[in-house]
Design a protein around this motif. Structure first.
Motif, short mmCIF file in Angstrom:
data_model
loop_
_atom_site.label_atom_id
_atom_site.label_comp_id
_atom_site.label_asym_id
_atom_site.label_seq_id
_atom_site.Cartn_x
_atom_site.Cartn_y
_atom_site.Cartn_z
N VAL A 1 -73.24 37.22 22.28
CA VAL A 1 -71.88 37.70 22.03
C VAL A 1 -71.73 39.17 22.39
CG1 VAL A 1 -72.30 38.33 19.62
CG2 VAL A 1 -70.01 37.61 20.34
N THR B 1 -81.04 29.97 27.97
CA THR B 1 -80.04 29.80 26.91
C THR B 1 -79.15 28.59 27.19
OG1 THR B 1 -78.60 31.36 28.09
CG2 THR B 1 -79.99 32.24 26.32
N LYS B 2 -79.29 28.01 28.37
CA LYS B 2 -78.63 26.76 28.71
C LYS B 2 -79.70 25.74 29.08
CE LYS B 2 -74.35 28.79 30.51
NZ LYS B 2 -73.45 28.87 31.69
N ARG C 1 -70.98 38.53 26.12
CA ARG C 1 -70.13 37.41 26.51
C ARG C 1 -68.70 37.85 26.77
NH1 ARG C 1 -66.75 34.42 27.64
NH2 ARG C 1 -66.53 32.19 27.22
N ILE D 1 -68.12 25.61 19.73
CA ILE D 1 -69.08 24.99 20.62
C ILE D 1 -70.49 25.20 20.08
CG2 ILE D 1 -67.64 25.16 22.67
CD1 ILE D 1 -69.09 27.71 23.42
N ASN E 1 -61.29 23.93 18.78
CA ASN E 1 -61.40 25.25 19.41
C ASN E 1 -60.28 26.19 19.00
OD1 ASN E 1 -63.75 24.53 20.74
ND2 ASN E 1 -62.69 23.85 22.59
N ASN F 1 -70.03 32.82 19.27
CA ASN F 1 -68.75 32.80 19.97
C ASN F 1 -67.73 32.12 19.09
OD1 ASN F 1 -66.54 32.51 21.60
ND2 ASN F 1 -67.57 31.37 23.22
N ASN G 1 -73.21 26.36 21.59
CA ASN G 1 -73.81 27.65 21.96
C ASN G 1 -73.13 28.17 23.21
OD1 ASN G 1 -75.61 25.41 23.38
ND2 ASN G 1 -75.76 27.27 24.62
N ASP G 2 -73.44 29.41 23.54
CA ASP G 2 -72.96 30.04 24.76
C ASP G 2 -74.16 30.41 25.62
OD1 ASP G 2 -70.63 30.69 26.13
OD2 ASP G 2 -69.86 31.90 24.49
N GLY G 3 -73.90 30.73 26.89
CA GLY G 3 -75.00 31.10 27.77
C GLY G 3 -75.42 32.55 27.62
N THR H 1 -76.21 33.94 20.91
CA THR H 1 -75.42 32.99 21.72
C THR H 1 -74.67 32.00 20.84
OG1 THR H 1 -77.20 31.35 21.97
CG2 THR H 1 -77.10 33.13 23.60
N LYS H 2 -74.91 32.03 19.53
CA LYS H 2 -74.25 31.10 18.61
C LYS H 2 -73.03 31.72 17.94
CE LYS H 2 -76.36 27.74 17.26
NZ LYS H 2 -76.54 26.32 17.65
#
Length: 507
Positions: free
Chosen positions: A477, A421-422, A480, A470, A255, A465, A472-474, A462-463
């Motif tokens: 961007v 998305t989750k 977010r 990670i 990260n 970030n 994906n994100d919820g 969402t990919k």
């Protein structure tokens, strides 16, 4: 079953890495192929911190230069870290290009001043003024990224609600408080020194946000990092337990180095199915208690291109916070803000305007906003306003031991869809969450577009970030980081003519 009001499934968006190779998981793609943009030589890193901060930074650089084993072998949720150069094809040098030192005693004294505005402003100044002085005097020394290493007490005392123990408080140097400063800021004073001192209270009580706001015009992005993050093994409670609950070393390295690479070099990955000529814009709002007159909110816009590159624009302050507790721009300001976006797009694309302009927000767009946005776009650009908002009021359950999958979509009409998305992710063999996943509501508020295309675009966004490595994100961007960007834009008296700056300056 009709085309509307039915469940569908969207495939996981693919990402492009080095050598034009694709994968769905950033860690897979970076491990196998390297980043989309492969650098050369070594990063030019500037580091500022206390002597102990520098020592811990050196230990951390040595750690990320070598492979780090995964926390759990043969677990799809844990990936071994191969080492920085092995991943990104560029060296992270053991010695930084610039190494600036902050006196720990001065820093501790500043952070313990009883007036919190004076305390945080002085502490930020110890870092910001030192970096600015170096930049002026060493203008030929290029820095790709500044790492600001802070002791734990700076983090603990540098937040809005932090309090200093009475026995540790230091007397404030300035004979002023927030009430007096607010009066001077609104009415002015006959004494120049009072007006200057009152400006300290324009800054947010947040060390991280204030530092970034004061260094926006520096010319290099910064990454604030705590000493406890660099060397967690050196910080323990009295009972022998770790001071902080951190991620395992391999995950932490993934990260931290991903966001550092993004800020210093460019994109680690790019969307594979990006639609050419499409521009995505996220609208940002943040209330501003010190704005002049009735102007009690600041607005901004985040523009993301089909390549994934992001730019942040600062809009005008104004009475955008309405009685229904939502934000809305006037027609004129909506037009002006979107004109900045279109001009920036043209500049990056040889004078060509976007074919499609999707504007994302978390509240419904008003008719005035729509007219303003539309009037700033050329005739060949299709403008669409999309509301994206999480909802806790809809849950789906499936038979078996897993949650509904990520990518599930309920098309409720030609202008509304519910998108998960989750959810359960086959690549990870789990759902990385604690509760039954909720969908986001996707509403086409203004303009015309295919709801499935809109949902697929949001899923892909969402990919992106780059602040973490990670799956994906919820949220996309475009939204977010809306709150974080708004906080930095209002964390201090940022210049009204602040130019568009890359997204990496804000995260």
């Amino acid at each position: 079953m009709s085309q509307e009001n039915r469940l569908e499934f969207l495939n996981e968006p693919e990402l492009i890495f080095g050598f034009n190779q694709s994968a769905t998981h950033p860690k897979d793609g970076l491990t196998l192929y390297g980043p989309r943009k492969i650098g050369a030589g070594a990063l030019r890193i500037g580091v500022i911190g206390t002597p102990e901060g520098h020592r811990r930074y050196t230990l951390w650089v040595k750690q990320i230069s070598q492979p780090i084993a995964a926390k759990k072998a043969d677990d799809p949720n844990h990936t071994a870290y191969p080492g920085f150069e092995a991943i990104y094809g560029i060296r992270w040098p053991s010695l930084p290009v610039a190494q600036l030192t902050v006196d720990v005693d001065q820093l501790s004294h500043a952070m313990h001043v009883e007036d919190r505005h004076q305390a945080i402003h002085s502490a930020v100044g110890l870092y910001a003024n030192t970096i600015e002085k170096f930049t002026r005097n060493e203008s030929e020394t290029g820095i790709d990224l500044w790492l600001v290493v802070v002791p734990e007490f700076v983090y603990l005392l540098g937040r809005p609600r932090s309090k200093v123990a009475k026995s540790e408080r230091q007397r404030a140097e300035l004979l002023m408080d927030k009430k007096t400063a607010t009066r001077i800021l609104k009415s002015g004073s006959l004494f120049a020194q009072d007006n200057e001192a009152a400006e300290i209270y324009l800054y947010e009580l947040n060390f991280h946000n204030q530092l970034k706001a004061r260094l926006l015009m520096l010319g290099s992005p910064i990454q604030v990092i705590r000493e406890t993050t660099l060397a967690p093994q050196e910080f323990q409670k009295s009972n022998g337990m770790p001071l902080r609950a951190l991620q395992d070393p391999a995950t932490l390295a993934w990260n931290l180095t991903t966001t550092a690479y993004f800020k210093a070099c460019g994109q680690p990955w790019q969307l594979a199915a990006a639609r050419s000529g499409v521009c995505y814009v996220g609208i940002v709002f943040k209330r501003d208690e010190f704005a002049a007159g009735d102007a009690n909110a600041c607005c901004g816009a985040q523009m993301f291109l089909d390549s994934g590159d992001g730019v942040v624009f600062k809009g005008a302050a104004g009475p955008w916070y309405t009685s229904d507790k939502t934000f809305h721009l006037s027609k004129e300001k909506a037009r002006d803000l979107m004109a900045l976006v279109v001009d920036a797009y043209r500049h990056a694309h040889g004078g060509n305007a976007p074919s499609e302009l999707f504007i994302h927000g978390q509240t419904y767009f008003s008719h005035d906003e729509w007219e303003g946005f539309s009037s700033s776009a050329p005739p060949e650009t299709k403008v669409v306003c999309v509301r994206i908002k999480a909802t806790p009021n809809l849950k789906l359950f499936r038979i078996g031991t897993t949650n509904v999958p990520r990518g599930l979509m309920w098309v409720a009409g030609d202008r509304r869809a519910y998108l998960w998305t989750k959810g359960y992710i086959p690549r990870l063999q789990t759902y990385p969450g604690r509760e039954v996943p909720n969908p986001i509501i996707v509403d086409i508020v203004q303009g015309a577009a295919d709801i499935r295309t809109v949902a697929r675009d949001i899923m892909a966004l969402t990919k992106l970030n780059y602040n973490a490595c990670i799956y994906n994100d919820g949220l996309p961007v475009t939204l977010r980081f809306a709150d974080a960007i708004g906080e930095i834009l209002t964390a201090g008296p940022v210049a009204a003519d602040l130019p568009p700056l890359p997204f990496r300056y804000y995260i």
